[in-house]
Design an enzyme around this catalytic site. Structure first.
Site, PDB file in Angstrom:
ATOM      1  CG  HIS A 108       4.231  -2.246   6.286  1.00 35.77           C
ATOM      2  ND1 HIS A 108       3.880  -3.479   5.773  1.00 35.77           N
ATOM      3  CD2 HIS A 108       3.439  -1.345   5.675  1.00 35.77           C
ATOM      4  CE1 HIS A 108       2.903  -3.320   4.893  1.00 35.77           C
ATOM      5  NE2 HIS A 108       2.631  -2.032   4.803  1.00 35.77           N
ATOM      6  CG  HIS A 109      10.076  -4.659   5.181  1.00 39.00           C
ATOM      7  ND1 HIS A 109      10.526  -4.247   3.945  1.00 39.00           N
ATOM      8  CD2 HIS A 109      10.682  -3.854   6.091  1.00 39.00           C
ATOM      9  CE1 HIS A 109      11.377  -3.254   4.107  1.00 39.00           C
ATOM     10  NE2 HIS A 109      11.485  -2.983   5.395  1.00 39.00           N
ATOM     11  CB  CYS A 110       4.285  -8.322   4.595  1.00 44.81           C
ATOM     12  SG  CYS A 110       3.927  -7.842   2.902  1.00 44.81           S
ATOM     13  CB  ALA A 111       6.813  -7.363   9.473  1.00 39.83           C
TER      14      ALA A 111
END
Length: 152
Positions: A108-111
């Site tokens: 989720h790439h910190c998103a």
């Protein structure tokens, strides 16, 4: 980091000193200086132009992969390509590519708020930089064909 220590009590030092434990990162400071010198030698404009060229090449190459969907296609963007590939989970994409020596990021790439808004759990992401070449993108596309073979 501390003012005093006993078996009964520890007294922490004042800010910012209580966060500065041990020997300063001298090697890190020297390495940062060398990295700055290296990047300065290449030139920020040359790096930006190279990364822009790679992004255009990679965008076209990935758009030509059947079943691949790019996520995030703004005109002015960094050289990062997030994508979904059919019903294959991004972690599976990453695993198969890793076995071929191709490094991407997955997750989720910190998103997470963005992922929820887009209705997806995760993406695969290729990040391009000044040390990449078009051959790396060609290898990524070939690796994605292997993903397609494994998952149909």
């Amino acid at each position: 980091m501390i003012s005093s220590v006993t078996f009964e009590k520890t007294t922490w030092n004042k800010l910012p000193y209580k966060f500065e434990a041990g020997t300063p990162d001298i090697a890190g400071a020297i390495g940062l200086g060398a990295a700055i010198d290296y990047v300065s030698g290449l030139g920020l404009e040359a790096i930006a132009a190279h990364e822009h060229d790679l992004l255009a090449y990679a965008t076209k190459a990935l758009q030509d992969v059947p079943g691949l969907r790019l996520v995030g296609t703004a005109k002015e963007k960094a050289s990062v390509l997030s994508f979904l590939f059919g019903d294959v989970h991004p972690h599976d994409i990453g695993t198969i590519l890793d076995r071929q020596g191709i490094a991407i990021r997955t997750g989720h790439h910190c998103a997470q708020p963005l992922m929820r808004r887009l209705g997806i759990a995760a993406t695969a992401r290729a990040s391009l930089a000044f040390y990449n070449r078009r051959q790396d993108i060609d290898a990524l596309v070939e690796g994605l064909h292997e993903v397609q073979e494994v998952f149909g």
